[in-house]
Design an enzyme around this catalytic site. Structure first.
Site, PDB file in Angstrom:
ATOM      1  N   ASP A 123       0.839  -1.204   0.000  1.00 24.38           N
ATOM      2  CA  ASP A 123       0.000   0.000   0.000  1.00 24.38           C
ATOM      3  C   ASP A 123       0.869   1.248   0.000  1.00 24.38           C
ATOM      4  O   ASP A 123       0.632   2.201  -0.759  1.00 24.38           O
ATOM      5  CB  ASP A 123      -0.926   0.013   1.224  1.00 24.38           C
ATOM      6  CG  ASP A 123      -1.941  -1.109   1.193  1.00 24.38           C
ATOM      7  OD1 ASP A 123      -1.514  -2.280   1.219  1.00 24.38           O
ATOM      8  OD2 ASP A 123      -3.141  -0.833   1.108  1.00 24.38           O
ATOM      9  N   HIS A 230      -5.176  -9.979   7.372  1.00 26.45           N
ATOM     10  CA  HIS A 230      -4.803 -10.658   6.132  1.00 26.45           C
ATOM     11  C   HIS A 230      -4.581 -12.136   6.413  1.00 26.45           C
ATOM     12  O   HIS A 230      -5.054 -12.653   7.411  1.00 26.45           O
ATOM     13  CB  HIS A 230      -3.559  -9.997   5.530  1.00 26.45           C
ATOM     14  CG  HIS A 230      -3.807  -8.578   5.167  1.00 26.45           C
ATOM     15  ND1 HIS A 230      -3.354  -7.531   5.921  1.00 26.45           N
ATOM     16  CD2 HIS A 230      -4.526  -8.036   4.160  1.00 26.45           C
ATOM     17  CE1 HIS A 230      -3.761  -6.389   5.387  1.00 26.45           C
ATOM     18  NE2 HIS A 230      -4.477  -6.675   4.309  1.00 26.45           N
TER      19      HIS A 230
END
Ligand code: ATP
Length: 580
Positions: A123, A230
């Protein structure tokens, strides 16, 4: 090394309702855009969603994004009072820099663009590249990096960004609507991040679209402590403590991390975020327990809410987020918005009592089990035996109901029986009074279908006992009353099949022959498909399994017969074999 899983979750194929012919991420984006009506627009090349009706005073655009699998974050947070654009990647994969760049350029305002980024390498890389490209085009851009995850406090790459991101986006979304500058918004975002910490646990991993097994193993009775959103498991696995112990531990670690901020804060915000696989009821329990733990520790909780906002697909877990508030943020957190999925928390009244639910339990103001145990009076030996026998049959009747209904008949009957103790007329009560107590417990204190229908039947049998007529006459009245109220006829696979069998047995009193007929009636239900109750939704699947309510009624009648002095030992044995 992690112990091998003994609950074998991973061996089972994973059922999934994902389309095989569409990207899980982008297909979901279409659905979110549809839910937002005309307040967000969907762009396809590259994929992102943007607000169509931002507040006119807004001078800085808010853009966020990240891998899919965390829905409703971020696309659900786009709209007035929220983000200007959200950029999704594929599942657990950062969006690419062109998506972020194009989305930012599309929504950029005179004061520039603020990126809200969760602290993950992919990200950060892609948002940073997009920021450089925006700068090259003369669009001013700043970044708020969210790193609230206490579970990764010691890592080299810094803390991960998890559920606190929802809160940061809510606060910045509300603040941006009144037109502050890019620098002011960044300062606000950084301050909220600094005053916010989260901690997550999970008792089952998630399943990814297309995968045929869970992402990692968690043994039954254990929890992953400090898990992320995640695929990775946590650094620590713990034995599952009680909810109270767990929330106390989590709250204490969050408080410690924010100790200085809390000292000077205007109270705290508690946010319980579901990771996608917990029931809403469970999340509400967690919220109440964490709130209690905070109050017990002397924290002034001003805002408390829960829900699935930053999910990890269907992971069975949750995170607690604690924020040390100031007054300005309280307003932003509670400000109205026009987005599909941002939370809408409210300020708690000063006299809010988080223990109110527990008090009701302890004072006997709740229903069912708690009430009975709180208000129990002295009861006769027979009534105690009645209550114990139904408690003993709870699991077996539930199991039968699991095959042929909704799995709770044993529990409902056991709770109703326990509730009769609050109406007991003393150790020396006669059968008529005890039957009356039973009728009251079942009729007045028990919801659902079986409680009141059994209660109605017991009321008629109690009336017969009181007037001195045969208890079989009472059963005949009971059969009529149950049909009158519940509409079931013989053959519908209900307690009516038992009552009718006894009523038409020819027995003059509630003796062994009458009870044997009742058991025959209960057993005959295994060849009937259901016309009433929850099992009526199951069609022919119930065939071969007797109706659990009918078995329960046969058992209750056998106990009543015993109370009236009949020897029904052989019949009780036959019943025990059926209810096992
Ligand atoms: N209309 C009815 N008339 C007579 N007996 C009934 C009727 N409906 C249900 N029963 C009996 O009650 C038992 C339990 O039914 P059911 O599972 O529908 O209710 P419950 O679990 O007590 O409550 P809920 O309605 O909340 O599910 C059945 O096994 C059946 O014997």
């Amino acid at each position: 090394m992690r112990a091998p899983a003994h609950n074998n979750h991973r061996r089972f194929p994973v059922p999934a309702f994902y389309s095989e012919s569409a990207s899980p991420s982008f297909y979901a984006l279409t659905a979110i855009a549809a839910a937002a009506g005309d307040s967000i627009a969907l762009s396809r090349d590259p994929y992102f969603v943007s607000a169509t009706k931002p507040a006119p005073e807004r001078t800085v655009a808010l853009v966020s994004g990240g891998g899919a699998g965390h829905e409703p974050m971020h696309a659900g947070f786009v709209g007035r009072g929220g983000l200007d654009a959200a950029v999704p990647g594929e599942v657990f994969t950062s969006p690419h820099s062109r998506q972020i760049f194009e989305a930012s350029r599309a929504v950029a305002k005179s004061g520039g663009v603020l990126h809200i980024v969760k602290n993950y390498t992919g990200d950060c890389i892609n948002f940073n590249i997009a920021a450089e490209r925006l700068a090259a085009e003369g669009i001013e851009c700043a970044q708020v990096l969210v790193d609230d995850d206490l579970g990764t406090d010691a890592g080299a790459v810094g803390r991960r960004g998890i559920a606190g991101t929802t809160l940061v986006e809510k606060v910045l979304g509300a603040a941006a609507d009144s037109g502050p500058s890019l620098a002011e918004l960044k300062e606000l975002g950084d301050a909220v991040v600094a005053a916010t910490r989260s901690l997550s646990v999970a008792r089952r991993a998630h399943t990814s679209p297309g995968a045929d097994q869970l992402a990692f193993d968690v043994n039954a009775g254990e929890l992953e402590y400090g898990v992320g959103i995640h695929g990775e498991s946590a650094k620590e696995t713990i034995e599952q403590p009680t909810l109270e112990e767990l929330t106390q531990r989590m709250v204490s670690e969050l408080r410690e991390a924010l100790a200085e901020k809390l000292e000077t804060s205007a109270g705290a915000l508690l946010f319980v975020n579901g990771l996608g696989g917990l029931a809403p009821l469970e999340l509400l329990h967690i919220q109440a327990a964490a709130h209690e733990a905070l109050v017990d520790a002397g924290v002034n909780v001003r805002i408390a809410f829960s829900g699935n906002y930053t999910t990890a697909l269907d992971m069975a877990g949750f995170s607690l987020t604690l924020t040390a508030l100031n007054e300005e943020w309280v307003e932003y957190v509670c400000a109205p918005h026009d987005t599909v999925a941002l939370p809408s928390p409210r300020l708690l009244p000063d006299d809010f009592d988080v223990r109110a639910g527990r008090k009701a339990e302890n004072a006997g103001e709740g229903n069912g089990e708690h009430e009975a145990s709180a208000g129990a009076k002295q009861a006769s030996e027979w009534l105690n035996r009645f209550v114990e026998t139904l408690a003993h049959s709870r699991a077996a009747l539930d199991e039968i109901d699991q095959k042929a209904g909704d799995g709770d008949v044993g529990t409902n009957l056991a709770n109703a029986a326990k509730a009769t103790l609050a109406h007991a007329s003393g150790a020396d009560a006669d059968l008529a009074s005890d039957l009356n107590s039973i009728a009251e417990g079942f009729l007045n204190d028990t919801g659902g279908s079986s409680g009141p229908l059994f209660g109605l039947a017991f009321q008629e049998i109690a009336a017969a006992a009181k007037s001195g007529t045969s208890l079989v006459e009472g059963v005949k009245e009971a059969r009529a009353a149950v049909t009158r109220v519940g509409g079931a006829e013989p053959g519908d696979r209900t307690i009516v099949d038992v009552l009718e069998a006894v009523a038409s047995s020819g027995a003059e009193d509630l003796d062994a022959a009458a009870i044997a007929a009742g058991i025959d009636g209960a057993e005959s239900t295994k060849d009937m498909s259901s016309g009433r109750g929850r099992s009526s939704y199951l069609g022919d699947r119930v065939l071969g399994t007797p109706d659990p309510g009918a078995l329960g009624m046969a058992l209750a009648l056998a106990l009543i017969a015993e109370g009236a002095g009949a020897n029904v030992e052989a019949e009780r044995e036959r019943l025990a074999a059926l209810i096992s």
